[in-house]
Design a protein around this motif. Structure first.
Motif, short mmCIF file in Angstrom:
data_model
loop_
_atom_site.label_atom_id
_atom_site.label_comp_id
_atom_site.label_asym_id
_atom_site.label_seq_id
_atom_site.Cartn_x
_atom_site.Cartn_y
_atom_site.Cartn_z
N THR A 266 1.15 -1.14 -0.23
CA THR A 266 0.29 -0.13 -0.19
C THR A 266 0.72 1.18 0.38
O THR A 266 0.68 2.14 -0.87
CB THR A 266 -1.24 0.25 1.13
OG1 THR A 266 -1.32 -1.46 0.87
CG2 THR A 266 -1.81 1.49 0.99
N ILE A 267 1.42 0.92 1.15
CA ILE A 267 2.62 2.51 0.74
C ILE A 267 3.17 2.55 -0.42
O ILE A 267 3.43 3.39 -0.87
CB ILE A 267 3.30 2.38 1.57
CG1 ILE A 267 2.77 1.80 3.31
CG2 ILE A 267 4.93 3.48 1.91
CD1 ILE A 267 3.68 2.50 4.80
N LEU A 268 4.14 1.99 -1.17
CA LEU A 268 5.02 1.87 -2.07
C LEU A 268 4.48 1.79 -2.92
O LEU A 268 3.87 0.81 -4.13
CB LEU A 268 5.77 0.45 -2.24
CG LEU A 268 7.34 0.22 -0.53
CD1 LEU A 268 7.72 -0.97 -1.25
CD2 LEU A 268 7.71 1.64 -1.02
N ILE A 269 4.47 2.77 -4.09
CA ILE A 269 3.74 3.13 -5.01
C ILE A 269 4.18 2.58 -6.39
O ILE A 269 5.16 3.35 -6.62
CB ILE A 269 2.60 4.85 -5.32
CG1 ILE A 269 1.63 5.06 -3.72
CG2 ILE A 269 1.80 4.22 -6.56
CD1 ILE A 269 1.21 6.36 -3.42
N CYS B 267 13.42 1.45 -9.08
CA CYS B 267 13.26 0.60 -10.39
C CYS B 267 11.86 -0.05 -10.61
O CYS B 267 11.36 -0.49 -11.45
CB CYS B 267 14.43 -0.14 -10.79
SG CYS B 267 14.37 -1.93 -9.54
N SER B 268 11.31 -0.02 -9.24
CA SER B 268 9.52 -1.18 -9.18
C SER B 268 10.15 -2.05 -10.16
O SER B 268 10.83 -2.98 -9.79
CB SER B 268 9.11 -0.05 -9.74
OG SER B 268 7.15 -0.37 -9.85
N SER B 269 8.89 -2.25 -11.45
CA SER B 269 8.59 -4.17 -11.57
C SER B 269 9.63 -3.62 -12.79
O SER B 269 9.41 -4.62 -13.95
CB SER B 269 7.55 -3.84 -12.75
OG SER B 269 7.02 -3.25 -12.78
N GLU C 188 8.93 -7.75 -3.83
CA GLU C 188 8.03 -8.56 -4.82
C GLU C 188 8.64 -7.81 -6.00
O GLU C 188 8.55 -8.30 -6.85
CB GLU C 188 7.13 -8.29 -4.41
CG GLU C 188 6.59 -8.47 -3.31
CD GLU C 188 5.24 -9.03 -2.47
OE1 GLU C 188 3.89 -8.02 -3.49
OE2 GLU C 188 4.52 -8.88 -1.57
N GLU C 189 8.68 -6.16 -5.61
CA GLU C 189 9.05 -5.77 -7.71
C GLU C 189 9.61 -6.24 -8.37
O GLU C 189 9.96 -6.06 -9.66
CB GLU C 189 8.70 -4.16 -7.24
CG GLU C 189 7.32 -3.75 -7.14
CD GLU C 189 6.21 -4.17 -7.84
OE1 GLU C 189 6.66 -2.85 -9.19
OE2 GLU C 189 5.13 -4.44 -7.76
N ALA D 1 12.36 -11.43 -13.75
CA ALA D 1 11.60 -12.27 -14.70
C ALA D 1 11.29 -11.51 -15.93
O ALA D 1 11.66 -12.15 -16.82
CB ALA D 1 10.38 -12.62 -14.49
N GLY D 2 11.65 -10.22 -15.91
CA GLY D 2 11.62 -9.79 -17.21
C GLY D 2 10.78 -10.13 -17.93
O GLY D 2 10.72 -10.04 -19.03
N VAL D 3 9.11 -10.19 -17.79
CA VAL D 3 7.91 -10.82 -18.25
C VAL D 3 6.97 -10.02 -18.42
O VAL D 3 6.65 -9.47 -17.51
CB VAL D 3 7.52 -12.43 -17.92
CG1 VAL D 3 6.27 -12.57 -19.00
CG2 VAL D 3 8.41 -13.25 -18.15
#
Length: 634
Positions: free
Chosen positions: A86-89, A129-131, A165-166, A172-174
């Motif tokens: 929730t915190i990390l947008i 870098c997020s996802s 998690e991100e 994975a790079g998918v």
């Protein structure tokens, strides 16, 4: 957004963010508990946005106070994951803000390549870098600029984030087709492998991107960088944390390295970075240690220019006056007897001080009491031997309604032996900053009102989606106008975008489910219509649920006329009272009953014999299917 710390003798105000209001001590205790329990340090985040995000999670699980939520975290370890999500947008995309990325590719990357000597390795850091879309965009940009093989040989990209998690998704790079929808088709074909409904980033270039968990507020920075990309991350931190992060970034970049920030972030006054393109938020590192002197090294006592030190008193006075004249703000010098002895060029221009005023008692000049009474302040500063600062003093200009705002700094002047010489008065123009803060406050209030309205209409999915899109467009326009002062607005915008993506996902699921239901309904109606016999379906209250085409042809009643009507109250050619028993038995015993034969009259008024068979409706308690077949007599 702020830059590295300015020298204390100048102390410019940080633009765009003012000190935040005090926050409940219970919230501070909760943040310390989270840091100690899980290693996530949120104490440097802006309290306004941080409190709003935590409150959102508390509302979802019906917790009202900070203390109760801390108790929840202590007994439920899984709750940490929900809180962090929730915190990390995590709002990102490939080549987000296309104009800024185009400038990076066309202007900055060629300069980086030109500055690299021979086969020297080019090091790049994507912080936050997020996802993974941002570091993969960097890999594509460098591969396009220098060729794939040379990029594989020389470029190394470090990608970091605090959200594990991100990072797993990034490694994975998918990605789905939706994530790549704005990527040009040529880039998609060259750098992604299509596999069913997903796209995988090409493996050889993927190996040049190194992912790892890193907290930019606590962990040591990556060094010797040519390019550091940290977009829409700094805006979540308070001023103190931003200063520390910028210090780390300054250390991380090599001489002449580039810093690429988000469109809502800004470096104000800094001797460590120079603006390459302010609109695109690209800066260049100029020096690691302020003016280029290593920490702890004192300047030499002797002058580098003998003609200055050996000249006469007149030349020294001329140099002193010249230095005073080039001051960027108005400065006045008052001696111990209260006489005006010097005034900078800016002071003479802004306050109408002429040459004849030099040598006059300061109390006789208008500047001594307008825009603020400073004589008592001078007396207090000299008596207490300390600097006194008056912030945001308003000055009316002429007969107009326009105002100027100044920070007035009164500093006592004394000899090395402690003998008081007088005082200096500095008038630092902060009009733009004050007016900008008023505008930011107004826009923030307008935005908060719009956001509350969006929340109140969240029940209607499609309407909410349109309002959110409209809100984001308004935010984008506001961000362009406010430039460096809209960090809080950009934070809210990303929260809205995250919610919008969730709503779009739900909308797509509902559309698919609705389509499936329509197909099922059409199939069942087709089946019932294809049956040559009259079929009627009743629910547990003997209300008509379905009335097929054959029943319409036989009895002359349309389906819409009888649907939701009590079957045994209908008046048509079939004596329904005579078949009540077999229908009741089929429902009560849950077995097939009949067939029985009854005399009836069809829609044309002809007498006919009708065979009735009843079956319980599978999967629905109390439902009955009635099959009515006309019997041909020999």
């Amino acid at each position: 957004m702020t830059d590295d710390q300015a020298p204390q003798d100048q102390a410019p105000q940080d633009q765009g963010v003012r000190a935040e209001s005090p926050i409940d001590e219970q919230l501070e205790e909760l943040l310390v508990f989270i840091r100690d329990a899980r290693g996530f340090d949120f104490t440097g985040y802006k309290r306004s946005s941080l409190a709003r995000r935590i409150k959102k999670r508390m509302t979802d699980i019906d917790v009202e106070s900070w203390t109760d939520y801390r108790d929840r975290l202590e007994i439920d370890a899984d709750e940490f994951s929900y809180l962090f999500n929730t915190i990390l947008i995590n709002v990102t995309s490939f080549f987000r803000d296309a104009e800024a990325w185009a400038y990076l590719q066309e202007e900055i990357i060629p300069k980086i390549l030109a500055a690299a000597e021979g086969e020297e390795e080019i090091r790049v850091w994507s912080a936050g870098c997020s996802s993974g879309e941002e570091p993969y965009s960097l890999a594509i940009a460098f591969a396009e600029a220098m060729g794939l093989q040379e990029c594989l040989d020389r470029v190394k990209i470090y990608a970091t984030d605090v959200d594990e998690e991100e990072l797993q998704q990034a490694r994975a790079g998918v990605y789905g087709a939706r994530a790549l929808k704005n990527l040009p088709e040529g880039l998609r074909e060259r750098y992604f492998e299509h596999n069913g409904t997903t796209y995988s980033f090409r493996p050889d270039l993927r190996r040049r991107v190194i992912f790892g968990r890193h907290d930019i507020t606590r962990d040591a920075p990556i060094s010797r960088l040519s390019l550091l990309v940290c977009r829409n991350t700094l805006m979540y931190f308070n001023v103190e944390a931003q200063r520390e992060i910028i210090d780390r970034f300054n250390f991380a970049l090599g001489e002449g390295g580039f810093l690429f920030l988000g469109k809502a972030e800004m470096l104000t006054s800094s001797d460590r970075f120079s603006a390459v393109n302010m609109r695109q938020r690209i800066f260049r590192r100029t020096s690691k240690h302020g003016l280029g002197r290593a920490p702890g090294v004192r300047p030499r006592a002797e002058s580098a220019h003998p003609e200055i030190t050996t000249g006469g008193t007149g030349r020294k006075r001329q140099l002193r006056d010249s230095l005073l004249d080039v001051a960027p703000y108005a400065v006045l010098g008052i001696d111990y007897d209260g006489v005006l002895v010097s005034a900078s060029s800016t002071a003479r221009t802004q306050f109408g001080i002429g040459v004849h005023d030099i040598g006059r008692p300061f109390r006789d000049l208008e500047i001594s009491y307008r825009p603020v009474e400073v004589r008592s302040v001078i007396e207090k500063a000299t008596n207490e031997r300390r600097v006194i600062r008056l912030a945001g003093v308003e000055r009316r200009t002429g007969d107009t309604t326009e105002s100027q705002y100044y920070d007035v700094v009164v500093q006592p002047l004394a000899t090395a032996g402690g003998e008081m010489l007088g005082a200096s008065i500095s008038f630092i123009d902060c009009s733009a900053q004050v007016l900008l803060e008023h505008e930011v406050k107004r826009v923030r209030e307008d935005l908060e009102t719009a956001y509350e309205e969006l929340q109140s209409t969240n029940e209607e999915l499609e309407t909410t989606n349109e309002e959110l899109q409209s809100g984001m467009e308004e935010l984008e326009t506001t961000n362009e106008e406010l430039q460096s002062t809209n960090e809080e607005l950009e934070t809210t915008n990303e929260e809205l975008q995250s919610g919008n993506e969730e709503l779009e996902t739900m909308n797509e699921e509902l559309r698919i489910r609705s389509s499936e239901l329509d197909e099922t309904r059409t199939f069942l109606q087709s089946v019932l219509s294809s049956v040559g016999l009259a079929v009627v379906v009743l629910d547990d209250r003997f209300t008509v649920r379905s009335w097929n085409t054959a029943a319409e042809d036989m009895w002359g009643l349309r389906a819409d006329e009888v649907r939701d009507e009590a079957f045994f109250r209908l008046d048509f050619g079939l004596p329904v009272a005579e078949i009540h028993g077999v229908v009741e038995q089929a429902r009560a015993d849950d077995v097939r009953t009949g067939p029985i034969e009854v005399a009836a009259i069809d829609r044309k008024g002809r007498a006919l014999a009708c065979q009735i068979t009843c079956s319980p409706l599978v999967g629905e308690t109390g439902g009955v299917v009635i099959i009515m077949e006309p019997i041909d007599r020999p």
